[in-house]
Scaffold this active site. Structure first.
Site, PDB file in Angstrom:
ATOM      1  N   GLY A  85     -16.544  -8.206   7.490  1.00 29.33           N
ATOM      2  CA  GLY A  85     -17.615  -7.884   8.422  1.00 29.33           C
ATOM      3  C   GLY A  85     -17.506  -8.745   9.665  1.00 29.33           C
ATOM      4  O   GLY A  85     -16.777  -9.738   9.676  1.00 29.33           O
ATOM      5  N   LYS A  86     -18.211  -8.394  10.705  1.00 24.69           N
ATOM      6  CA  LYS A  86     -18.233  -9.211  11.918  1.00 24.69           C
ATOM      7  C   LYS A  86     -19.395  -8.767  12.776  1.00 24.69           C
ATOM      8  O   LYS A  86     -19.836  -7.607  12.713  1.00 24.69           O
ATOM      9  CB  LYS A  86     -16.939  -9.055  12.711  1.00 24.69           C
ATOM     10  CG  LYS A  86     -16.625 -10.262  13.586  1.00 24.69           C
ATOM     11  CD  LYS A  86     -16.163 -11.444  12.733  1.00 24.69           C
ATOM     12  CE  LYS A  86     -15.780 -12.642  13.590  1.00 24.69           C
ATOM     13  NZ  LYS A  86     -15.211 -13.728  12.785  1.00 24.69           N
ATOM     14  N   GLY A  87     -19.903  -9.676  13.600  1.00 33.16           N
ATOM     15  CA  GLY A  87     -20.993  -9.348  14.499  1.00 33.16           C
ATOM     16  C   GLY A  87     -20.793 -10.005  15.844  1.00 33.16           C
ATOM     17  O   GLY A  87     -19.994 -10.935  15.986  1.00 33.16           O
TER      18      GLY A  87
END
Length: 417
Positions: free
Chosen positions: A106-108
Site C-alpha cells: 500500500g502507499k499514500g
C-alpha cells in the site's frame, strides 16, 4: 508501445513484465499484478492559519493484499501523483514478499509542500486525510507508516485520529510512531541498517570485505545519513555525500559523526570543514566500491549509467534506476542490489512494531536488530539464489522471488466470484 522511463508506475510494470515472462506467470495473475486492487482519491479542505481554506488532494492505493494487510508509507510532497503512489504501492507488495513478511503493498500521499505548512496546518491536514480514508485502513486492513515529508509526530496524529473514530486505542493501525505510543526501538535506523546488511552481503558475493571499502551516498535524509553512519561505523570509508543543496568529498574518508553535527546546524552538507566541495552531478559517477543512491527516483539513467564507476550499487531510494539503465549497468559489471531488497529494512522493522503492538510486549533494541539481520540476510540469499537459477540480473531475480510468493498465496486463496 514504449514506456515513459520517468513514470515510476510504468517502470515497475516494465520490470514486472520481464520477470513474469521468465517465471512463466499465468496470464490471469499477470493482469492482476499489473494494476492496483484499490485506488482512493480524496479532497482535503483545511483551514489555514491565515483564516483561508485550501483544498489538498490525497491518495491511498492498495496494490495487493493476498499475503496480509496492505503496508506502506504516507508521503507529503508537491510532486506526488497517482501513478507515483501506484508504483510505490506495487513496490511495497514486492518488498514485503522478498523479505517474507505477511503484508501486502500500500502507499499514500498528499500533494503539498510540508516545509510551507505550520505544525497546526500539518496536523489538521493529516487528521482530515485519515478521516477520509478511515474505511480502508486499520490494523488488519492497511497499516500506514512515515515516508517523505512525514515523521513520527505525523504517525501519532494518524494513531489518535483513527483511535478517536473507532473509540479505542489502536496502536497497530500505524507504524513509525514515537516510542511512547508503541513505536519500536531500532525503527529510525532500520532502512539504513538494511542498506548496511545488504552492502556487506554484496561485497562478500564479490569476495571483498566491507571494511575499507569506499562509499558514496546520494541523499543525506534519514535513509542516507543513517546508512552513511552505519557503514562508517562498520569500517567502510565514506568519501562523498550529497544532498539537495550541495556535495562534499574527502578521499581519506569523511568524519560522519562530525558531518551529522554540521548538518544539524547548517541543514546541509555544504560548507562542511572536514571536506572539499564536490559537484553534486558527479557524485553518481565518483570512483568508489559502493554507491548508495538514497535520494529520489530516476537518478541513474541511460544518459549516465555507463559513467558509473562503482562496483556495487545499493539502492536506498525507491526507483533510483530507470529500466533502460539496468542493462547498461549489467554490461559494465556493476552489481546492483535493487530497491525492493536493499531498502526493506524499514518495512521489516515496521512489521516487528506491528507484531509488538498486537502482542502488547516490546523487544529490546538488540533483539530488533538481530531479527532484522536474520530477515534481510535470508532475503538477500533467496534473491541471489533466484537470480542464479533464472540466469538474470538481481532486480529481476528479486521480482521473480516476490512474484512466486504472492502468486502462491493467490493460487491458494483463489478468485472470489
Amino acid at each position: 508501445m514504449p514506456i515513459d522511463q520517468t513514470n515510476a508506475f510504468e517502470a515497475m510494470q516494465a520490470r514486472l513484465r520481464v520477470a513474469s515472462q521468465l517465471y512463466g506467470l499465468d496470464d490471469a495473475l499477470f493482469k492482476v499484478f499489473m494494476a492496483p486492487s484499490r485506488s482512493m482519491i480524496v479532497s482535503l479542505p483545511v483551514l489555514m492559519d491565515n483564516g483561508h481554506w485550501e483544498v489538498f488532494t490525497g491518495y491511498r492505493v492498495q496494490h495487493n493484499v493476498a499475503r496480509g494487510p496492505a503496508k506502506g508509507g504516507i508521503r507529503y510532497d508537491l510532486n506526488v501523483t497517482l501513478d507515483e503512489v501506484k508504483a510505490l504501492a506495487a513496490w511495497m507488495t514486492w518488498k514485503c514478499a522478498v523479505v517474507d513478511v505477511p503484508f501486502g503493498g500500500g502507499k499514500g500521499g498528499i500533494v503539498c509542500d510540508p516545509t510551507r505548512l505550520s505544525l497546526g496546518e500539518k496536523e489538521r491536514l493529516t487528521r482530515r486525510y485519515i478521516a477520509e480514508i478511515m474505511d480502508i485502513i486499520g490494523p488488519d486492513r492497511d497499516v500506514p507508516a512515515p515516508d517523505m515529508g512525514t515523521d513520527a509526530q505525523t504517525m501519532a496524529w494518524v494513531l489518535d485520529t483513527y483511535s478517536m473514530h473507532v473509540r479505542r486505542t489502536e496502536n497497530a493501525v500505524v507504524t513509525g510512531k514515537p516510542l511512547g505510543l508503541g513505536g519500536s526501538l531500532g525503527r529510525a535506523e532500520a532502512t539504513g541498517r538494511g542498506i548496511l546488511i545488504t552492502a556487506r552481503e554484496a561485497m562478500q558475493r564479490l569476495g571483498k570485505p566491507l571494511a575499507g571499502a569506499t562509499v558514496a551516498v546520494q541523499g543525506f535524509g534519514n535513509v542516507g545519513s543513517q546508512a552513511a553512519r552505519l557503514l562508517h561505523e562498520a569500517g567502510a570509508r565514506v568519501v562523498a555525500i550529497s544532498d539537495i543543496q550541495g556535495a562534499v568529498k574527502n578521499d581519506r574518508g569523511l568524519d560522519i559523526h562530525a558531518l551529522l553535527k554540521h548538518v544539524a546546524e547548517a541543514r546541509t552538507v555544504a560548507g562542511f570543514r572536514g571536506a572539499e566541495p564536490l559537484d553534486p552531478k558527479t557524485l553518481l559517477t565518483h570512483p568508489v566500491d559502493i554507491l548508495v543512491p538514497a535520494a529520489s527516483e530516476n537518478q541513474i539513467t541511460e544518459a549516465n549509467a555507463a559513467q558509473v564507476r562503482a562496483k556495487v550499487i545499493v539502492e536506498g531510494a525507491n526507483g533510483p534506476t530507470t529500466p533502460e539503465a539496468d542493462p547498461i549497468l549489467l554490461e559494465h559489471g556493476v552489481l546492483v542490489v535493487p530497491d525492493i531488497l536493499a531498502n526493506v529494512g524499514g518495512v521489516t522493522v515496521s512489521y516487528f512494531e506491528w507484531v509488538q503492538n498486537r502482542q502488547g510486549f516490546y523487544w529490546r533494541e538488540r533483539e530488533v536488530n538481530e531479527r532484522l539481520v536474520d530477515y534481510m540476510t535470508h532475503a538477500f540469499q533467496a534473491t541471489f539464489a533466484t537470480t542464479d537459477k533464472y540466469k538474470t540480473n538481481p532486480r529481476i531475480g528479486a521480482y521473480i522471488l516476490a512474484l512466486d510468493r504472492v502468486a502462491q498465496a493467490m493460487r491458494y486463496r483463489g478468485f472470489y466470484a
